[in-house]
Write a protein that holds these residues in place. Structure first.
Motif, PDB file in Angstrom:
ATOM      1  N   GLN A  55      18.602   5.106   6.891  1.00 15.59           N
ATOM      2  CA  GLN A  55      18.818   3.862   6.725  1.00 15.59           C
ATOM      3  C   GLN A  55      17.510   3.381   5.823  1.00 15.59           C
ATOM      4  OE1 GLN A  55      21.404   3.146   8.221  1.00 15.59           O
ATOM      5  NE2 GLN A  55      21.963   4.864   8.869  1.00 15.59           N
ATOM      6  N   ASP A  56      17.052   3.828   5.081  1.00 16.14           N
ATOM      7  CA  ASP A  56      16.145   3.027   4.088  1.00 16.14           C
ATOM      8  C   ASP A  56      14.705   2.739   5.421  1.00 16.14           C
ATOM      9  OD1 ASP A  56      17.030   4.328   1.743  1.00 16.14           O
ATOM     10  OD2 ASP A  56      18.390   1.862   1.406  1.00 16.14           O
ATOM     11  N   VAL A  57      14.633   3.365   5.971  1.00 14.37           N
ATOM     12  CA  VAL A  57      13.903   2.071   7.232  1.00 14.37           C
ATOM     13  C   VAL A  57      12.242   3.232   6.508  1.00 14.37           C
ATOM     14  CG1 VAL A  57      12.877   2.256   9.097  1.00 14.37           C
ATOM     15  CG2 VAL A  57      15.164   2.481   8.630  1.00 14.37           C
ATOM     16  N   GLY A  58      10.936   2.838   6.031  1.00 14.60           N
ATOM     17  CA  GLY A  58       9.640   3.708   6.654  1.00 14.60           C
ATOM     18  C   GLY A  58       9.869   4.335   5.533  1.00 14.60           C
ATOM     19  N   LEU A  59      10.564   3.918   4.064  1.00 13.30           N
ATOM     20  CA  LEU A  59      10.229   5.737   3.318  1.00 13.30           C
ATOM     21  C   LEU A  59       9.239   5.236   2.805  1.00 13.30           C
ATOM     22  CD1 LEU A  59      13.943   4.078   1.288  1.00 13.30           C
ATOM     23  CD2 LEU A  59      13.344   6.073   3.024  1.00 13.30           C
ATOM     24  N   ALA A  60       8.206   4.286   2.190  1.00 13.83           N
ATOM     25  CA  ALA A  60       7.154   4.393   1.547  1.00 13.83           C
ATOM     26  C   ALA A  60       5.918   5.921   2.604  1.00 13.83           C
ATOM     27  CB  ALA A  60       5.905   3.675   1.716  1.00 13.83           C
ATOM     28  N   TYR A  61       5.694   5.944   4.084  1.00 15.13           N
ATOM     29  CA  TYR A  61       6.027   6.490   4.769  1.00 15.13           C
ATOM     30  C   TYR A  61       6.510   8.519   5.131  1.00 15.13           C
ATOM     31  CZ  TYR A  61       3.040   3.040   5.353  1.00 15.13           C
ATOM     32  OH  TYR A  61       1.892   2.142   5.589  1.00 15.13           O
ATOM     33  N   LEU A  62       7.866   8.055   5.220  1.00 10.91           N
ATOM     34  CA  LEU A  62       8.825   9.068   5.026  1.00 10.91           C
ATOM     35  C   LEU A  62       9.036  10.041   3.749  1.00 10.91           C
ATOM     36  CD1 LEU A  62      10.784   7.557   7.540  1.00 10.91           C
ATOM     37  CD2 LEU A  62       8.844   8.820   8.427  1.00 10.91           C
ATOM     38  N   LEU A  63       9.246   9.294   3.105  1.00 11.66           N
ATOM     39  CA  LEU A  63       9.826   9.995   1.681  1.00 11.66           C
ATOM     40  C   LEU A  63       8.230  11.740   1.622  1.00 11.66           C
ATOM     41  CD1 LEU A  63      11.606   7.609  -0.996  1.00 11.66           C
ATOM     42  CD2 LEU A  63      12.506   9.505   0.269  1.00 11.66           C
ATOM     43  N   PRO A  64       7.094  10.938   1.197  1.00 13.85           N
ATOM     44  CA  PRO A  64       6.453  11.866   1.485  1.00 13.85           C
ATOM     45  C   PRO A  64       5.987  13.060   2.359  1.00 13.85           C
ATOM     46  CG  PRO A  64       5.172   9.637   0.564  1.00 13.85           C
ATOM     47  CD  PRO A  64       6.622   9.818   1.114  1.00 13.85           C
ATOM     48  N   LEU A  65       5.978  12.726   3.300  1.00 11.09           N
ATOM     49  CA  LEU A  65       6.602  13.636   4.360  1.00 11.09           C
ATOM     50  C   LEU A  65       7.884  14.751   4.108  1.00 11.09           C
ATOM     51  CD1 LEU A  65       5.752  11.601   8.056  1.00 11.09           C
ATOM     52  CD2 LEU A  65       4.527  13.240   6.207  1.00 11.09           C
ATOM     53  N   ALA A  66       8.945  14.233   4.007  1.00  8.18           N
ATOM     54  CA  ALA A  66      10.254  14.525   3.878  1.00  8.18           C
ATOM     55  C   ALA A  66       9.819  15.574   2.547  1.00  8.18           C
ATOM     56  CB  ALA A  66      11.461  13.894   3.561  1.00  8.18           C
ATOM     57  N   VAL A  67       9.550  15.308   1.351  1.00  5.56           N
ATOM     58  CA  VAL A  67       8.827  15.982   0.125  1.00  5.56           C
ATOM     59  C   VAL A  67       7.972  17.629   0.944  1.00  5.56           C
ATOM     60  CG1 VAL A  67       7.774  16.154  -1.694  1.00  5.56           C
ATOM     61  CG2 VAL A  67       9.663  14.366  -1.139  1.00  5.56           C
ATOM     62  N   GLU A  68       6.817  16.985   2.069  1.00  7.03           N
ATOM     63  CA  GLU A  68       6.293  17.876   1.765  1.00  7.03           C
ATOM     64  C   GLU A  68       7.189  19.626   2.907  1.00  7.03           C
ATOM     65  OE1 GLU A  68       3.170  17.119   4.862  1.00  7.03           O
ATOM     66  OE2 GLU A  68       2.926  15.784   3.562  1.00  7.03           O
ATOM     67  N   VAL A  69       8.420  18.747   3.512  1.00  9.80           N
ATOM     68  CA  VAL A  69       9.637  20.115   4.130  1.00  9.80           C
ATOM     69  C   VAL A  69      10.158  20.326   3.018  1.00  9.80           C
ATOM     70  CG1 VAL A  69      11.227  19.712   5.476  1.00  9.80           C
ATOM     71  CG2 VAL A  69       9.354  17.961   6.420  1.00  9.80           C
ATOM     72  N   LEU A  70      10.669  19.490   2.119  1.00 12.98           N
ATOM     73  CA  LEU A  70      11.761  19.967   1.165  1.00 12.98           C
ATOM     74  C   LEU A  70      10.570  21.585   0.051  1.00 12.98           C
ATOM     75  CD1 LEU A  70      13.024  16.672   0.867  1.00 12.98           C
ATOM     76  CD2 LEU A  70      14.021  19.260   1.738  1.00 12.98           C
ATOM     77  N   ARG A  71       9.731  21.597   0.447  1.00  4.33           N
ATOM     78  CA  ARG A  71       8.622  22.468  -0.897  1.00  4.33           C
ATOM     79  C   ARG A  71       8.806  23.352   0.157  1.00  4.33           C
ATOM     80  NH1 ARG A  71       4.049  18.587  -0.237  1.00  4.33           N
ATOM     81  NH2 ARG A  71       3.496  17.020  -1.721  1.00  4.33           N
TER      82      ARG A  71
END
Length: 131
Positions: A55-71
């Motif tokens: 939904q493009d919500v909170g991307l500045a905060y959530l993309l780094p968290l998602a990348v941590e998971v994806l690593r």
């Protein structure tokens, strides 16, 4: 993008943006988004992140968290299918990756190293890598 973010804070707190109550009916999706914006980001599940990122919500905060998971787990799965978090990340607009080029490079690296993926995810990876 390496910056400290207090994971005990919600997107509402981090963005300093409290959404007002809806004036009329609200879809279940938007009610979920509204509720998740109030939850501390450190407590968000893979599914929560997938839904908010889509939904493009909170991307500045959530993309780094998602990348941590994806690593750790590139095919991390929410409620939809194997790799649905990666698909949510990959399908953000080109403008997002211009804004966060370091994350874009990291996502590109994660996606390009995957070999055996579900067909739907393979299309998303190919689309992202062809940009």
């Amino acid at each position: 993008m390496t910056r400290f973010v207090n994971r005990d804070r919600s997107l509402e707190e981090l963005e300093r943006d409290r959404w007002s109550a809806p004036s009329g009916g609200e879809t279940r999706l938007m009610a979920s988004v509204r509720e998740l914006r109030r939850k501390p980001i450190g407590g968000l599940t893979v599914e929560d992140m997938r839904l908010l990122i889509r939904q493009d919500v909170g991307l500045a905060y959530l993309l780094p968290l998602a990348v941590e998971v994806l690593r750790v787990d590139p095919l991390a799965e929410g409620d939809m299918y194997e790799g649905d978090l990666l698909a949510a990340v990959l399908t953000r607009s080109t403008g997002v990756w211009i804004e966060f080029p370091g994350l874009g490079r990291e996502v590109r690296s994660i996606a390009s190293e995957l070999a055996d993926v579900p067909p739907a995810l393979k299309r998303e990876i190919e689309g992202f890598l062809s940009r």
